[in-house]
Design an enzyme around this catalytic site. Structure first.
Site, PDB file in Angstrom:
ATOM      1  N   HIS A 165      -8.044  -5.141  -0.195  1.00 54.53           N
ATOM      2  CA  HIS A 165      -6.746  -4.485  -0.038  1.00 54.53           C
ATOM      3  C   HIS A 165      -5.941  -5.100   1.106  1.00 54.53           C
ATOM      4  CE1 HIS A 165      -3.784  -1.393  -0.546  1.00 54.53           C
ATOM      5  NE2 HIS A 165      -3.980  -0.904   0.658  1.00 54.53           N
ATOM      6  N   SER A 221       0.839  -1.192   0.000  1.00 55.81           N
ATOM      7  CA  SER A 221       0.000   0.000   0.000  1.00 55.81           C
ATOM      8  C   SER A 221       0.880   1.250   0.000  1.00 55.81           C
ATOM      9  CB  SER A 221      -0.940  -0.051   1.214  1.00 55.81           C
ATOM     10  OG  SER A 221      -1.921   0.945   1.149  1.00 55.81           O
ATOM     11  N   ASP A 279      -8.782  -6.470  -4.613  1.00 56.13           N
ATOM     12  CA  ASP A 279      -8.373  -5.170  -4.092  1.00 56.13           C
ATOM     13  C   ASP A 279      -8.930  -4.072  -5.001  1.00 56.13           C
ATOM     14  OD1 ASP A 279      -7.173  -2.906  -3.114  1.00 56.13           O
ATOM     15  OD2 ASP A 279      -5.111  -3.665  -3.241  1.00 56.13           O
TER      16      ASP A 279
END
Length: 379
Positions: free
Chosen positions: A352, A154, A319
């Protein structure tokens, strides 16, 4: 009970930097601290170091526990340790709490030496660029010139990319997981709603709530609840909660009726107890501002031409916050520059948050890549 695959009991360390740091915003920090942890042993030529860059709510506590009774190991403990995909029998691993954080590194709730009070609203906005420069100084402090790998998921993946652009001679491998070359408008919109929840909380006091002895808990709870929804996939939420009622019957009111509501409130409450609202504002802004291709008019290939590292890019099918298509943009730009890149798009149900999960296929790919890294190899 001891765990042979754990790094065991760990202790945070603090590095103090008295050399001023000029930030991208034009502000300057005259001095600052970075809190970090290390796992494994640095080899003789210091060529086996790996830096872990954390995501929005992450910390320096990446693996291990603080005591035998500690219920919660570091946030990537399933990935890091003896015999794990990032094997601490081979690598010297460093986790660091970024500037502006709220877990020991200099940030809004630490004391401003100039005033003797918490920085609060006076703490400057920091960017991914600033974090990478400060991390490079930490590497200098530890006597590490070059990293065998820099890894992040991320927002952490964005930092790994930035390292490859700014310090190409200091990074051999970049592992960019569940990341993107910049945020989409929708992602920026989620961040803005979260920030507004905090800023409009009556207890926010323009960012100087420390002096009032309060916390903008309501805003922080809502921000976390919103964020948490975006980290999970619809399938994962459906499988875990569906439309299950909290009680035996519908009560026709606005207190908790469904298990999902209970879960979100719990997550919001827990987060508001431990995370700083000013840090949340700055971390989301750092996400918004990250856009290395902006300097070339949006041409990511032109910018990534600065990199010399080898790359492993990983995305997850569910995601939707940082979709696989965004990872493929990175891969294309790397291939346009004839760089060595491996790409894996993994089927995963967790959204995610999949980059944090102990998925065997995912871990096998990371393990295989890291096992092929040669220490001391020149580029």
């Amino acid at each position: 009970m001891s765990d042979s695959s754990s790094v065991g009991i760990v202790t945070p360390q603090t590095a103090h930097f008295s050399e001023p740091l000029s930030l991208k915003s034009g502000a300057m920090l005259a001095e600052y601290d970075l809190v970090y942890e290390t796992y494994g042993t640095l080899n003789a030529d210091k060529s086996n170091a790996v830096l872990i860059c954390h995501a929005l709510s992450g910390t320096h506590h990446v693996a291990g526990r603080y005591s035998e009774d500690d219920k919660y190991p570091g946030w990537w403990d399933n990935m890091i340790g003896p015999g794990k995909p990032l094997d601490t029998n081979r690598f010297f691993v460093i986790g660091v709490n970024n500037l502006g954080g709220c877990h020991g590194s200099t940030g809004p709730r630490t004391i401003n030496p100039a005033t003797g009070k918490p920085w609060g609203s006076a703490f400057p906005v920091v960017t991914v660029d600033d974090w990478v420069v400060s991390q490079a100084r930490l590497a200098d402090h530890l006597g590490i010139h070059s990293f065998a790998a820099i890894i992040g998921g991320s927002l952490g993946g964005m930092q790994a990319m930035q390292w490859a652009l700014v310090y190409p001679e200091r990074i051999k491998n970049a592992l960019v997981i569940a990341a993107a070359p910049n945020l989409t408008a929708q992602n920026m919109a989620f961040n803005e709603v979260a920030r507004q929840a905090i800023i409009t909380d009556p207890e926010f006091h323009a960012g100087d709530y420390y002096e009032h002895g309060v916390v903008p808990r309501r805003g922080l709870r809502i921000a976390r609840m919103l964020g948490h929804i975006t980290y999970l996939s619809d399938d994962a939420m459906g499988a875990k909660f569906g439309r299950k009622l909290k009680h035996d019957e519908v009560r026709y009111g606005f207190d908790v009726e469904f298990e999902m509501e209970s879960y979100l409130r719990y997550q919001g409450d827990k987060f508001a107890e431990t995370f700083d609202a000013n840090t949340y504002l700055r971390m989301t802004r750092a996400l918004d501002y990250f856009d290395p291709a902006a300097e070339s008019g949006g041409d990511l290939s032109a910018v990534l031409g600065k990199a010399t590292a080898d790359f492993l890019v990983i995305s997850f099918t569910s995601d939707w916050r940082f979709s696989p298509g965004r990872s493929r943009e990175i891969v294309k730009a790397l291939l346009d520059n004839e760089l060595t890149v491996s790409y894996a798009e993994l089927t995963a149900a967790h959204g995610h948050d999949a980059f944090l999960m102990p998925d065997p296929h995912y871990h096998a790919i990371v393990r295989a890549y890291l096992e092929n890294i040669e220490f001391g190899k020149t580029q």
